[in-house]
Motif scaffolding. Structure first.
Motif, mmCIF file in Angstrom:
data_model
loop_
_atom_site.group_PDB
_atom_site.id
_atom_site.type_symbol
_atom_site.label_atom_id
_atom_site.label_comp_id
_atom_site.label_asym_id
_atom_site.label_seq_id
_atom_site.Cartn_x
_atom_site.Cartn_y
_atom_site.Cartn_z
ATOM 1 N N TYR A 233 46.411 18.978 -1.934
ATOM 2 C CA TYR A 233 47.495 18.921 -2.915
ATOM 3 C C TYR A 233 48.818 19.332 -2.275
ATOM 4 O O TYR A 233 49.854 18.685 -2.497
ATOM 5 N N ILE A 234 48.813 20.388 -1.481
ATOM 6 C CA ILE A 234 50.032 20.820 -0.775
ATOM 7 C C ILE A 234 50.529 19.707 0.139
ATOM 8 O O ILE A 234 51.736 19.421 0.197
ATOM 9 N N SER B 116 52.345 17.100 -1.832
ATOM 10 C CA SER B 116 53.410 17.539 -2.733
ATOM 11 C C SER B 116 54.579 18.225 -2.041
ATOM 12 O O SER B 116 55.639 18.404 -2.648
ATOM 13 N N VAL B 117 54.421 18.634 -0.791
ATOM 14 C CA VAL B 117 55.436 19.426 -0.096
ATOM 15 C C VAL B 117 56.021 18.605 1.048
ATOM 16 O O VAL B 117 55.308 17.879 1.737
ATOM 17 N N GLY C 263 53.865 17.238 4.848
ATOM 18 C CA GLY C 263 52.936 18.013 4.031
ATOM 19 C C GLY C 263 51.629 18.293 4.745
ATOM 20 O O GLY C 263 51.087 19.404 4.674
ATOM 21 N N SER D 261 49.942 21.952 5.844
ATOM 22 C CA SER D 261 48.578 22.314 5.469
ATOM 23 C C SER D 261 47.726 22.620 6.698
ATOM 24 O O SER D 261 46.898 23.536 6.681
#
Length: 489
Positions: A413-414, A417-418, A425, A429
């Protein structure tokens, strides 16, 4: 006379049964993520429904470690294994034949639950139920079947995606589960309850059930396409709190279900830290690598890039066989963590990685996982008597499952989303993975001098005789001694 199957004392048959019971779900757990779009299309499932199926299956796997120990204390253990393999076959057939979402979800959850039930019910008897001369072979078989199966997951997923199909894999899995059931009949021998006088622990089972279901339900809602809300964060936080309460309650219980207090000495903590660190970082690292590479390769080509992970697991198992009963077991586990760190670092510093870099990195990760997790399990197991092995494996596998299956969705998810791009992203991670692996390794290394102990050699004769394979000092024993000397002067 007690009934026995014709292969009751046949080591190859019993070992094959254990492998057939464990491999199906472990392969599917890795292969399922890239296959979920095809499954969702064929069954008319939404992204949320597929995530929920995966999350609840992982919850079942984590919960089964506790439930299996509870059932083993009061019910005939081999009869329960027959029940577990029967349910595994039923769940696998449900998942393979599913024509609607609910049937697939029920089948996959049964696969996860029954796999961990069988892991705790079948593996310890395989280790302690045969002569010590079989122990090294058993450890190698477990290493290869568990981590070799996991390592082959991406390649198997690539083959299925290339064919735009998923049912053949699930029918093969159902066939392997049927083999496990057949062998559980052929190797049957009556084994009574482990301890009929043990206290029943409904509170522990309730906490484990509520905690695992809530936490994995919450993490299943970490979907890249949706913003985080209280519906995801609240159950995740609640579940984690309940699992922590479970650990505290079992630590202080007068007659606990999970023997947590003896696992808080130096060497068991080293084993738990290594197992959790390797699980928490290897699973998301492989998944994150696939995210940045899937648009550059066909599914089959991408699957082949992960083949060195299996080769690494094989190499680790071979070396493990040589070092298993020596003090080098400790160094081997730590070397495995260093290999895992190297593989993650190679990818994180060169996104997107080249084909050569990917092949080297996945090989290093395969060596790292194969050389760390199984040795870590035995570092913890050798610190207690062999009759406690079921309970040792239960608590280690519970923590390892939470680390492996819960952190990966969060990091994915990170990654989605980042940052300004998916590459940014994924890089973040992967650096988180690298930090977790490095911190776990440094902590494990530091615990030896802090406990005032050098890595010892396990005494197999002593362990099979009913005592511990070595003496594990209290956690931070060296600091306590130093503090005592300082206060005396």
């Amino acid at each position: 006379m007690t009934r026995k199957g014709p292969l009751a004392h046949n080591y190859p048959a019993v070992a094959t049964m254990v492998v057939a019971a464990l491999v199906p779900y472990l392969v599917v757990s890795v292969a399922l993520d890239p296959l979920t779009p095809v499954i969702a299309r064929d069954l008319g499932m939404s992204t949320g429904q597929t995530s929920l199926a995966v999350g609840l299956a992982n919850a079942g796997y984590a919960l089964g470690t506790v439930l299996s120990v509870q059932l083993a204390q009061h019910l005939p253990q081999r009869r329960m294994m027959l029940l577990y393999t029967t349910l595994l076959v039923i769940g696998s057939v449900f998942a393979a034949a599913a024509t609607e979402p609910i049937l697939f979800l029920v089948g996959h959850v049964l696969q996860g639950l029954c796999t961990s039930l069988l892991l705790i019910a079948a593996v310890p008897p395989l280790i302690t139920g045969f002569p010590p001369s079989k122990l090294t072979l058993t450890a190698v078989i477990l290493n290869l079947s568990i981590f070799g199966g996991v390592a082959l997951g991406p390649l198997i997923a690539g083959v299925q995606l290339e064919a735009d199909s998923w049912r053949p894999l699930f029918w093969v899995i159902a066939g392997i589960a049927a083999v496990a059931f057949l062998l559980s009949l052929l190797t049957y021998q009556h084994v009574g309850p482990a301890d009929p006088t043990a206290t029943r622990s409904p509170v522990a089972v309730a906490l484990a059930t509520a905690g695992c279901v809530a936490a994995f339900y919450g993490v299943s809602r970490f979907e890249p396409q949706r913003a985080l809300d209280v519906g995801a964060i609240a159950p995740l936080a609640t579940g984690l709190v309940l699992i922590v309460i479970l650990l505290i309650q079992q630590y202080h219980a007068r007659r606990p279900l999970l023997i947590l207090r003896p696992l808080t000495s130096t060497l068991p903590v080293v084993g738990i830290v290594v197992a959790m660190s390797a699980a928490a970082t290897s699973v998301p690292a492989i998944a994150l690598t696939g995210v940045v590479l899937r648009d550059r390769y066909t599914p089959l080509e991408l699957g082949l890039l992960y083949l060195p992970e299996f080769g690494g697991a094989v190499i680790a198992a071979i070396v493990f066989a040589k070092l298993f009963t020596t003090r080098a077991l400790h160094y081997f586990a730590l070397a495995g963590m260093l290999s895992l760190i190297s593989g993650i670092a190679l990818i994180a510093t060169s996104l997107p990685p080249t084909t050569t870099q990917t092949l080297i990195a996945t090989g290093l990760i395969g060596v790292g996982v194969g050389a760390s997790v199984t040795p870590a399990l035995f570092i913890a197991g050798f610190s207690l008597r062999n009759n406690a092995l079921q309970r040792v494996f239960a608590i280690v596998e519970l923590l390892r499952a939470v680390a492996a299956f819960m952190i990966a969705p969060i990091l994915l998810y990170i990654a989605a989303s980042v940052g300004d791009s998916i590459t940014d992203g994924v890089r973040l991670s992967l650096w988180i993975c690298l930090g977790l692996a490095s911190a776990g390794t440094l902590l494990a290394i530091a615990l030896y001098p802090l406990g005032g102990i050098r890595p010892p050699s396990p005494s197999m004769q002593t362990w099979f005789g009913g005592d511990t394979a070595w003496r594990s000092p209290p956690l931070l024993a060296a600091l306590h001694r130093r503090s005592t000397r300082s206060s005396d002067t």
